[in-house]
Write a protein that holds these residues in place. Structure first.
Motif, short mmCIF file in Angstrom:
data_model
loop_
_atom_site.label_atom_id
_atom_site.label_comp_id
_atom_site.label_asym_id
_atom_site.label_seq_id
_atom_site.Cartn_x
_atom_site.Cartn_y
_atom_site.Cartn_z
N GLY A 26 9.21 1.99 10.81
CA GLY A 26 10.22 0.95 10.77
C GLY A 26 10.14 0.06 9.55
N GLY A 27 9.39 0.47 8.57
CA GLY A 27 9.21 -0.29 7.35
C GLY A 27 8.21 0.41 6.44
N THR A 28 7.78 -0.30 5.42
CA THR A 28 6.87 0.28 4.46
C THR A 28 5.70 -0.65 4.19
OG1 THR A 28 6.68 1.17 2.21
CG2 THR A 28 8.19 -0.67 2.53
N LEU A 29 4.56 -0.07 3.86
CA LEU A 29 3.39 -0.83 3.43
C LEU A 29 3.32 -0.98 1.93
CD1 LEU A 29 0.61 0.72 5.72
CD2 LEU A 29 1.82 -1.44 6.06
N SER A 30 4.24 -0.35 1.22
CA SER A 30 4.13 -0.26 -0.22
C SER A 30 4.64 -1.48 -0.97
CB SER A 30 4.86 0.99 -0.73
OG SER A 30 6.25 0.89 -0.48
N VAL A 51 -5.30 -5.35 -0.67
CA VAL A 51 -4.82 -4.66 -1.86
C VAL A 51 -3.35 -4.99 -2.08
CG1 VAL A 51 -4.26 -2.56 -0.56
CG2 VAL A 51 -4.66 -2.42 -3.02
N THR A 52 -2.97 -5.13 -3.35
CA THR A 52 -1.58 -5.38 -3.69
C THR A 52 -0.79 -4.09 -3.74
OG1 THR A 52 -2.17 -5.35 -6.04
CG2 THR A 52 -2.08 -7.50 -4.96
N ASP A 73 -1.81 4.87 -0.14
CA ASP A 73 -1.00 6.00 -0.57
C ASP A 73 0.44 5.62 -0.25
OD1 ASP A 73 0.40 8.38 -0.93
OD2 ASP A 73 -1.28 9.61 -0.26
N ASN A 74 1.14 5.10 -1.25
CA ASN A 74 2.49 4.61 -1.01
C ASN A 74 3.45 5.72 -0.62
OD1 ASN A 74 1.71 1.98 -1.56
ND2 ASN A 74 2.27 2.10 -3.73
N ALA A 75 3.24 6.91 -1.14
CA ALA A 75 4.10 8.04 -0.79
C ALA A 75 3.99 8.39 0.68
CB ALA A 75 3.77 9.24 -1.66
#
Length: 124
Positions: A26-30, A51-52, A73-75
């Motif tokens: 439902g969203g992203t950590l990136s 971490v940024t 791991d943004n991907a």
């Protein structure tokens, strides 16, 4: 609203290693800074590592420096905490959290989204 889920906790002996992972739906950590916190019974929830977005700025609590490593791991939309040389003092519930800031944050009140937590118990 983003939902965070941690997994990888367990019962280990002192000196062992564990890898905790956090995934988002439902969203992203990136986009925003992400952190790992831990809380033992009767204790406050304290920062472990953060971490940024880019991974260029990383913070570790003094008690875990040299033993724990945070990565993202943004991907795959995941954040990982590699924990080595565990001691009984590391026993706690570990939480993944996402802030609403692009800047690195180390206080629990600065994070808006939290996972349910995963138990880490280190014996002897």
């Amino acid at each position: 609203q983003v939902q965070l889920v941690e997994f990888g906790g367990g019962l280990v002996q002192a000196g062992s290693s564990l890898r905790l992972s956090c995934s988002a739906s439902g969203g992203t950590l990136s986009v925003y800074a992400t952190g790992w916190f831990r809380q033992a019974p009767g204790k406050e929830r304290d920062i472990v590592a953060a971490v940024t977005r880019s991974g260029g700025t990383i913070y570790y609590a003094d008690s875990v420096k040299g033993r724990f490593t945070i990565s993202r791991d943004n991907a795959k939309n995941t954040v990982t905490l590699q924990m080595n040389s565990l001691t009984p003092e590391d026993t706690a519930v570990y939480y993944c959290a996402r802030s609403r800031s692009l800047q690195l944050k180390i206080k629990a009140e600065e994070y808006a989204n939290w996972g349910q937590g995963t138990q880490v118990t280190v014996s002897s």
